[in-house]
Design a protein around this motif. Structure first.
Motif, PDB file in Angstrom:
ATOM      1  N   ALA A 133      63.633 -28.872 -26.573  1.00  0.00           N
ATOM      2  CA  ALA A 133      64.350 -27.615 -26.275  1.00  0.00           C
ATOM      3  C   ALA A 133      63.962 -26.700 -25.044  1.00  0.00           C
ATOM      4  CB  ALA A 133      64.214 -26.600 -27.659  1.00  0.00           C
ATOM      5  N   GLY A 134      62.886 -27.066 -24.569  1.00  0.00           N
ATOM      6  CA  GLY A 134      62.498 -26.343 -23.463  1.00  0.00           C
ATOM      7  C   GLY A 134      62.963 -27.146 -22.135  1.00  0.00           C
ATOM      8  N   ALA A 135      63.481 -28.437 -22.183  1.00  0.00           N
ATOM      9  CA  ALA A 135      63.985 -29.382 -21.265  1.00  0.00           C
ATOM     10  C   ALA A 135      65.598 -29.049 -20.730  1.00  0.00           C
ATOM     11  CB  ALA A 135      63.778 -30.853 -21.591  1.00  0.00           C
ATOM     12  N   ASP A 136      65.878 -29.758 -19.638  1.00  0.00           N
ATOM     13  CA  ASP A 136      67.067 -29.757 -19.492  1.00  0.00           C
ATOM     14  C   ASP A 136      68.151 -30.218 -20.505  1.00  0.00           C
ATOM     15  OD1 ASP A 136      67.077 -32.278 -18.947  1.00  0.00           O
ATOM     16  OD2 ASP A 136      66.853 -32.317 -16.832  1.00  0.00           O
ATOM     17  N   ASP A 137      69.591 -30.188 -20.123  1.00  0.00           N
ATOM     18  CA  ASP A 137      70.474 -30.501 -21.076  1.00  0.00           C
ATOM     19  C   ASP A 137      70.444 -31.960 -21.363  1.00  0.00           C
ATOM     20  OD1 ASP A 137      71.699 -28.119 -21.570  1.00  0.00           O
ATOM     21  OD2 ASP A 137      73.361 -28.242 -20.331  1.00  0.00           O
ATOM     22  N   THR A 138      70.142 -32.759 -20.387  1.00  0.00           N
ATOM     23  CA  THR A 138      70.236 -34.101 -20.141  1.00  0.00           C
ATOM     24  C   THR A 138      69.114 -34.787 -21.263  1.00  0.00           C
ATOM     25  OG1 THR A 138      71.164 -34.529 -18.280  1.00  0.00           O
ATOM     26  CG2 THR A 138      69.899 -36.552 -18.890  1.00  0.00           C
ATOM     27  N   GLU A 139      67.861 -34.201 -21.021  1.00  0.00           N
ATOM     28  CA  GLU A 139      66.673 -34.570 -21.913  1.00  0.00           C
ATOM     29  C   GLU A 139      66.802 -34.152 -23.097  1.00  0.00           C
ATOM     30  OE1 GLU A 139      61.845 -34.210 -21.979  1.00  0.00           O
ATOM     31  OE2 GLU A 139      62.979 -33.608 -20.152  1.00  0.00           O
ATOM     32  N   PHE A 140      67.393 -32.964 -23.364  1.00  0.00           N
ATOM     33  CA  PHE A 140      67.831 -32.651 -24.924  1.00  0.00           C
ATOM     34  C   PHE A 140      68.520 -33.642 -25.548  1.00  0.00           C
ATOM     35  CE2 PHE A 140      69.792 -29.723 -27.947  1.00  0.00           C
ATOM     36  CZ  PHE A 140      68.708 -29.466 -28.910  1.00  0.00           C
ATOM     37  N   VAL A 141      69.848 -33.975 -24.759  1.00  0.00           N
ATOM     38  CA  VAL A 141      70.577 -34.777 -25.482  1.00  0.00           C
ATOM     39  C   VAL A 141      70.095 -36.084 -25.768  1.00  0.00           C
ATOM     40  CG1 VAL A 141      72.813 -36.191 -24.862  1.00  0.00           C
ATOM     41  CG2 VAL A 141      72.599 -33.846 -24.515  1.00  0.00           C
ATOM     42  N   GLU A 142      69.158 -36.529 -24.968  1.00  0.00           N
ATOM     43  CA  GLU A 142      68.761 -37.928 -25.377  1.00  0.00           C
ATOM     44  C   GLU A 142      67.689 -37.754 -26.557  1.00  0.00           C
ATOM     45  OE1 GLU A 142      68.823 -40.981 -24.188  1.00  0.00           O
ATOM     46  OE2 GLU A 142      69.882 -40.645 -22.263  1.00  0.00           O
ATOM     47  N   ALA A 143      66.975 -36.611 -26.748  1.00  0.00           N
ATOM     48  CA  ALA A 143      66.247 -36.411 -27.894  1.00  0.00           C
ATOM     49  C   ALA A 143      67.077 -36.095 -29.370  1.00  0.00           C
ATOM     50  CB  ALA A 143      65.345 -35.211 -27.663  1.00  0.00           C
ATOM     51  N   ASP A 144      68.151 -35.653 -28.784  1.00  0.00           N
ATOM     52  CA  ASP A 144      69.380 -35.586 -30.176  1.00  0.00           C
ATOM     53  C   ASP A 144      69.865 -36.864 -30.576  1.00  0.00           C
ATOM     54  OD1 ASP A 144      71.165 -33.418 -31.588  1.00  0.00           O
ATOM     55  OD2 ASP A 144      72.435 -35.010 -30.534  1.00  0.00           O
ATOM     56  N   ILE A 145      70.062 -37.531 -29.493  1.00  0.00           N
ATOM     57  CA  ILE A 145      70.604 -39.093 -29.841  1.00  0.00           C
ATOM     58  C   ILE A 145      69.687 -39.694 -30.478  1.00  0.00           C
ATOM     59  CG2 ILE A 145      71.714 -41.025 -28.736  1.00  0.00           C
ATOM     60  CD1 ILE A 145      72.737 -39.503 -26.782  1.00  0.00           C
ATOM     61  N   ALA A 146      68.354 -39.726 -30.158  1.00  0.00           N
ATOM     62  CA  ALA A 146      67.212 -40.458 -30.589  1.00  0.00           C
ATOM     63  C   ALA A 146      67.185 -40.266 -32.158  1.00  0.00           C
ATOM     64  CB  ALA A 146      66.008 -40.292 -30.058  1.00  0.00           C
ATOM     65  N   LEU A 147      67.459 -38.777 -32.634  1.00  0.00           N
ATOM     66  CA  LEU A 147      67.242 -38.519 -33.935  1.00  0.00           C
ATOM     67  C   LEU A 147      68.325 -39.097 -34.690  1.00  0.00           C
ATOM     68  CD1 LEU A 147      66.263 -36.871 -36.427  1.00  0.00           C
ATOM     69  CD2 LEU A 147      67.307 -34.971 -35.418  1.00  0.00           C
ATOM     70  N   HIS A 148      69.777 -39.137 -34.110  1.00  0.00           N
ATOM     71  CA  HIS A 148      70.916 -39.573 -34.946  1.00  0.00           C
ATOM     72  C   HIS A 148      70.654 -41.176 -34.977  1.00  0.00           C
ATOM     73  CE1 HIS A 148      73.561 -36.316 -35.208  1.00  0.00           C
ATOM     74  NE2 HIS A 148      72.857 -35.572 -34.249  1.00  0.00           N
ATOM     75  N   ARG A 149      70.190 -41.709 -33.869  1.00  0.00           N
ATOM     76  CA  ARG A 149      69.829 -43.237 -33.887  1.00  0.00           C
ATOM     77  C   ARG A 149      68.821 -43.577 -35.167  1.00  0.00           C
ATOM     78  NH1 ARG A 149      70.349 -46.876 -29.773  1.00  0.00           N
ATOM     79  NH2 ARG A 149      70.114 -45.163 -28.113  1.00  0.00           N
ATOM     80  N   ALA A 150      67.980 -42.617 -35.253  1.00  0.00           N
ATOM     81  CA  ALA A 150      66.945 -43.005 -36.468  1.00  0.00           C
ATOM     82  C   ALA A 150      67.634 -42.951 -37.795  1.00  0.00           C
ATOM     83  CB  ALA A 150      66.141 -41.959 -36.404  1.00  0.00           C
ATOM     84  N   VAL A 151      68.667 -42.167 -37.750  1.00  0.00           N
ATOM     85  CA  VAL A 151      69.457 -41.651 -39.008  1.00  0.00           C
ATOM     86  C   VAL A 151      70.452 -43.358 -39.377  1.00  0.00           C
ATOM     87  CG1 VAL A 151      71.276 -40.584 -40.318  1.00  0.00           C
ATOM     88  CG2 VAL A 151      69.355 -39.279 -39.194  1.00  0.00           C
ATOM     89  N   VAL A 152      70.891 -43.576 -38.200  1.00  0.00           N
ATOM     90  CA  VAL A 152      71.916 -44.826 -38.443  1.00  0.00           C
ATOM     91  C   VAL A 152      70.918 -45.847 -38.808  1.00  0.00           C
ATOM     92  CG1 VAL A 152      73.241 -46.426 -37.196  1.00  0.00           C
ATOM     93  CG2 VAL A 152      73.579 -43.929 -36.848  1.00  0.00           C
ATOM     94  N   ALA A 153      69.730 -46.394 -38.020  1.00  0.00           N
ATOM     95  CA  ALA A 153      68.658 -47.208 -38.330  1.00  0.00           C
ATOM     96  C   ALA A 153      68.304 -47.228 -39.628  1.00  0.00           C
ATOM     97  CB  ALA A 153      67.482 -47.200 -37.539  1.00  0.00           C
ATOM     98  N   ALA A 154      68.020 -46.055 -40.354  1.00  0.00           N
ATOM     99  CA  ALA A 154      67.467 -46.010 -41.786  1.00  0.00           C
ATOM    100  C   ALA A 154      68.646 -46.327 -42.790  1.00  0.00           C
ATOM    101  CB  ALA A 154      67.103 -44.481 -42.034  1.00  0.00           C
TER     102      ALA A 154
END
Length: 229
Positions: A133-154
């Motif tokens: 949350a303290g990073a720029d939009d690009t880094e935040f988006v990467e973290a957001d996608i990683a979470l969604h990827r973890a849901v799909v992987a599950a």
């Protein structure tokens, strides 16, 4: 002015821009009927579906209007809103509709199939999203996608995982666009945290319906914001 074939990607944006140039440049004046989809597709070197989406973006910008049984006509030579914002909204809306189709069902399956390793991965991904949350939009988006990827992987469905993996490049690009377009993080750097926490909690608890609703609600909220622009 010659239309000229477009580069391979991103096709919709490029096709819409080429058509817009014909209109704003005076090649197609108000009242002009545009060539048919088949003709435009051949001229631009893209598929008819790409032309259709490009025309939809132009209609959203107030430049053209489809008349049933007659074709598509130019109704203005200047966009009613900023062109870049209008086009981005159209493309991002399409992305979010596809996300809903893929990810809501994946979330339901994840709640039914998640393992202890999946739970650890989901909680870690949520924590990293919060840290970003303290990073720029690009880094935040990467973290957001990683979470969604973890849901799909599950969900433990290789076809869903493959579909999401193929979708990630355009998703990443559009999420950054959306953050800039809507200024989502200007007031809340950790935008969407409550919804993502609810999603993770539902998957961990094994509540498939709640997991699906948590994700659907998050995506619908963003779609509603996009449609108010």
């Amino acid at each position: 002015m010659s239309l000229g074939a477009v580069r391979p990607s991103p096709l919709v944006e490029q096709a819409a821009e080429r058509l817009r140039e014909q209109i704003t440049g005076g090649e197609w004046g108000v009242g002009t009927k545009l060539p048919g989809e088949t003709t435009l597709a051949a001229t631009l070197g893209v598929g008819r579906s790409t032309v259709r989406e490009a025309l939809r973006a132009l209609a959203g910008a107030g430049l053209v209007q489809a008349r049933h049984g007659s074709g598509v006509f130019v109704i203005a030579t200047e966009p009613k809103d900023a062109w870049s914002a209008q086009l981005l909204r159209a493309v991002i809306t399409d992305v979010y509709e596809v996300r809903t189709l893929i990810e809501v069902e994946a979330a339901k399956l994840a709640a039914q199939r998640r393992t202890e390793d999946d739970i650890t991965a989901l909680r870690g991904a949520l924590a990293r999203r919060r840290e970003a949350a303290g990073a720029d939009d690009t880094e935040f988006v990467e973290a957001d996608i990683a979470l969604h990827r973890a849901v799909v992987a599950a969900a433990h469905n290789p076809v869903l995982t493959s579909l999401f993996t193929e979708f990630v490049p355009v998703l990443r690009r559009r999420l950054v666009d959306m953050a800039e377009l809507l200024g989502l993080r200007s007031d809340d750097p950790n935008h969407g945290d409550a919804g993502h926490a609810a999603l993770v909690d539902a998957v961990v608890q094994g509540d498939a319906e709640e997991a699906g609703e948590a994700l659907r609600g998050e995506l619908r909220h963003t779609l509603a914001l996009l449609r108010t622009l």
